[in-house]
Design a protein around this motif. Structure first.
Motif, mmCIF file in Angstrom:
data_model
loop_
_atom_site.group_PDB
_atom_site.id
_atom_site.type_symbol
_atom_site.label_atom_id
_atom_site.label_comp_id
_atom_site.label_asym_id
_atom_site.label_seq_id
_atom_site.Cartn_x
_atom_site.Cartn_y
_atom_site.Cartn_z
ATOM 1 N N ILE A 161 0.849 -1.203 0.000
ATOM 2 C CA ILE A 161 0.000 0.000 0.000
ATOM 3 C C ILE A 161 0.881 1.248 0.000
ATOM 4 C CG2 ILE A 161 -1.587 1.358 1.434
ATOM 5 C CD1 ILE A 161 -2.889 -1.402 2.176
ATOM 6 N N LEU A 162 1.922 1.229 0.819
ATOM 7 C CA LEU A 162 2.830 2.377 0.856
ATOM 8 C C LEU A 162 3.511 2.590 -0.486
ATOM 9 C CD1 LEU A 162 4.494 1.921 4.355
ATOM 10 C CD2 LEU A 162 2.575 3.416 3.724
ATOM 11 N N GLU A 163 3.948 1.512 -1.113
ATOM 12 C CA GLU A 163 4.593 1.621 -2.425
ATOM 13 C C GLU A 163 3.657 2.225 -3.470
ATOM 14 O OE1 GLU A 163 7.950 -1.770 -2.889
ATOM 15 O OE2 GLU A 163 5.885 -2.511 -2.886
ATOM 16 N N GLY A 164 2.368 1.917 -3.350
ATOM 17 C CA GLY A 164 1.403 2.461 -4.294
ATOM 18 C C GLY A 164 0.908 3.852 -3.938
ATOM 19 N N SER A 165 1.202 4.325 -2.734
ATOM 20 C CA SER A 165 0.673 5.606 -2.257
ATOM 21 C C SER A 165 1.691 6.739 -2.239
ATOM 22 C CB SER A 165 0.121 5.437 -0.837
ATOM 23 O OG SER A 165 -0.898 4.475 -0.808
ATOM 24 N N PHE A 166 2.966 6.408 -2.243
ATOM 25 C CA PHE A 166 4.005 7.425 -2.127
ATOM 26 C C PHE A 166 4.997 7.294 -3.272
ATOM 27 C CE2 PHE A 166 2.413 6.926 2.151
ATOM 28 C CZ PHE A 166 2.303 8.236 2.578
ATOM 29 N N PRO A 167 5.553 8.406 -3.723
ATOM 30 C CA PRO A 167 6.613 8.328 -4.731
ATOM 31 C C PRO A 167 7.777 7.487 -4.184
ATOM 32 C CG PRO A 167 5.882 10.608 -4.437
ATOM 33 C CD PRO A 167 5.234 9.784 -3.344
ATOM 34 N N ALA A 168 8.387 6.714 -5.050
ATOM 35 C CA ALA A 168 9.466 5.813 -4.635
ATOM 36 C C ALA A 168 10.587 6.570 -3.928
ATOM 37 C CB ALA A 168 10.005 5.050 -5.839
ATOM 38 N N ALA A 169 10.925 7.747 -4.420
ATOM 39 C CA ALA A 169 12.021 8.519 -3.815
ATOM 40 C C ALA A 169 11.679 8.929 -2.387
ATOM 41 C CB ALA A 169 12.335 9.749 -4.662
ATOM 42 N N LEU A 170 10.437 9.342 -2.140
ATOM 43 C CA LEU A 170 10.028 9.748 -0.797
ATOM 44 C C LEU A 170 10.012 8.551 0.152
ATOM 45 C CD1 LEU A 170 8.933 11.755 1.295
ATOM 46 C CD2 LEU A 170 6.637 11.233 0.423
ATOM 47 N N LEU A 171 9.470 7.440 -0.315
ATOM 48 C CA LEU A 171 9.427 6.244 0.525
ATOM 49 C C LEU A 171 10.840 5.773 0.843
ATOM 50 C CD1 LEU A 171 7.585 4.253 1.954
ATOM 51 C CD2 LEU A 171 7.490 2.919 -0.159
ATOM 52 N N SER A 172 11.709 5.765 -0.147
ATOM 53 C CA SER A 172 13.092 5.344 0.052
ATOM 54 C C SER A 172 13.807 6.271 1.043
ATOM 55 C CB SER A 172 13.822 5.325 -1.280
ATOM 56 O OG SER A 172 15.154 4.951 -1.103
ATOM 57 N N LYS A 173 13.621 7.575 0.885
ATOM 58 C CA LYS A 173 14.243 8.541 1.795
ATOM 59 C C LYS A 173 13.758 8.338 3.227
ATOM 60 C CE LYS A 173 14.564 13.578 2.471
ATOM 61 N NZ LYS A 173 13.846 13.825 3.698
ATOM 62 N N THR A 174 12.461 8.119 3.397
ATOM 63 C CA THR A 174 11.892 7.917 4.727
ATOM 64 C C THR A 174 12.417 6.636 5.342
ATOM 65 O OG1 THR A 174 9.902 9.102 4.012
ATOM 66 C CG2 THR A 174 9.726 7.783 6.027
ATOM 67 N N VAL A 175 12.456 5.565 4.569
ATOM 68 C CA VAL A 175 12.979 4.297 5.056
ATOM 69 C C VAL A 175 14.448 4.458 5.476
ATOM 70 C CG1 VAL A 175 13.652 1.956 4.355
ATOM 71 C CG2 VAL A 175 11.338 2.810 3.855
ATOM 72 N N ASN A 176 15.240 5.113 4.649
ATOM 73 C CA ASN A 176 16.662 5.308 4.973
ATOM 74 C C ASN A 176 16.839 6.113 6.257
ATOM 75 O OD1 ASN A 176 17.630 3.811 2.814
ATOM 76 N ND2 ASN A 176 17.710 5.578 1.460
ATOM 77 N N GLU A 177 15.983 7.076 6.489
ATOM 78 C CA GLU A 177 16.053 7.873 7.707
ATOM 79 C C GLU A 177 15.715 7.035 8.948
ATOM 80 O OE1 GLU A 177 13.378 11.113 6.967
ATOM 81 O OE2 GLU A 177 14.810 12.148 5.663
ATOM 82 N N LEU A 178 14.847 6.050 8.779
ATOM 83 C CA LEU A 178 14.381 5.250 9.919
ATOM 84 C C LEU A 178 15.223 4.009 10.172
ATOM 85 C CD1 LEU A 178 10.520 5.479 9.384
ATOM 86 C CD2 LEU A 178 11.901 6.690 11.076
ATOM 87 N N CYS A 179 15.946 3.526 9.171
ATOM 88 C CA CYS A 179 16.750 2.300 9.350
ATOM 89 C C CYS A 179 18.036 2.583 10.092
ATOM 90 C CB CYS A 179 17.069 1.670 8.015
ATOM 91 S SG CYS A 179 15.748 0.677 7.339
#
Length: 179
Positions: A161-179
């Motif tokens: 759902i997240l992959e379909g709801s957010f631009p890939a760059a934003l999701l990737s940036k958010t994930v990188n910030e949280l990992c």
């Protein structure tokens, strides 16, 4: 990273110091595809409160017949190798697995993504981010709630759902910030 391990555990209680794992569900996703699904009950080598067993519907007899963690350690470790560990309230699940691996003489400290933290970051307008709230918010069904693999499947559905709801760059940036 292109390998993700969506994980959920059931346990004998809330403290990884004194309590043990009773069930493991792991879904490995690589390059956007599910490549492995693994689930097993785990013999906790201790008596389990009937209250704890009631929620997932597991019997003490089933647990006594299940393999001990040290018997499945190699399989679990192999599945999780080189993967981002993804769990809802990840410190809980990671803490239990780290404690079990440590009891077997292995150090394990994977890159970790907590889907509670991810939900809070991406959906700050919502107050609650527990798994039931996430399921209700996004109409994610679960055939086996409070079973390890059932709950791990919810995490995969949430991720999609997240992959379909957010631009890939934003999701990737958010994930990188949280990992």
């Amino acid at each position: 990273m292109s390998k993700w391990a969506f994980v959920d555990l059931e346990t004998t209680g809330g403290s990884f110091i004194n309590e043990r794992i009773t069930e493991i569900g792991i879904i490995i996703m690589e390059e956007g595809r599910v490549t492995t699904v693994y689930e097993t009950l785990v013999n906790p080598e201790k008596t389990v409160s009937p209250v704890i067993l009631e929620l997932p519907g597991i019997s003490e007899e089933d647990l006594w017949r299940a393999p001990r963690f040290r018997e499945i350690m190699g399989t679990v470790h192999g599945l999780l190798a080189d993967a981002v560990f993804v769990a809802h309230n990840a410190s809980f699940d990671r803490g239990f697995l780290r404690a079990e691996f440590k009891r077997c003489g292995l150090d394990w400290n994977p890159p970790t993504l907590c889907t509670v933290r991810l939900s809070r970051r991406l959906f700050p307008q919502y107050r609650r981010h527990n798994l039931d709230e996430v399921m209700a918010r996004f109409s994610i069904p679960c055939q086996a709630r409070h079973r390890a693999l059932g709950d791990a499947r919810v995490l995969v559905d949430f991720w999609r759902i997240l992959e379909g709801s957010f631009p890939a760059a934003l999701l990737s940036k958010t994930v990188n910030e949280l990992c």
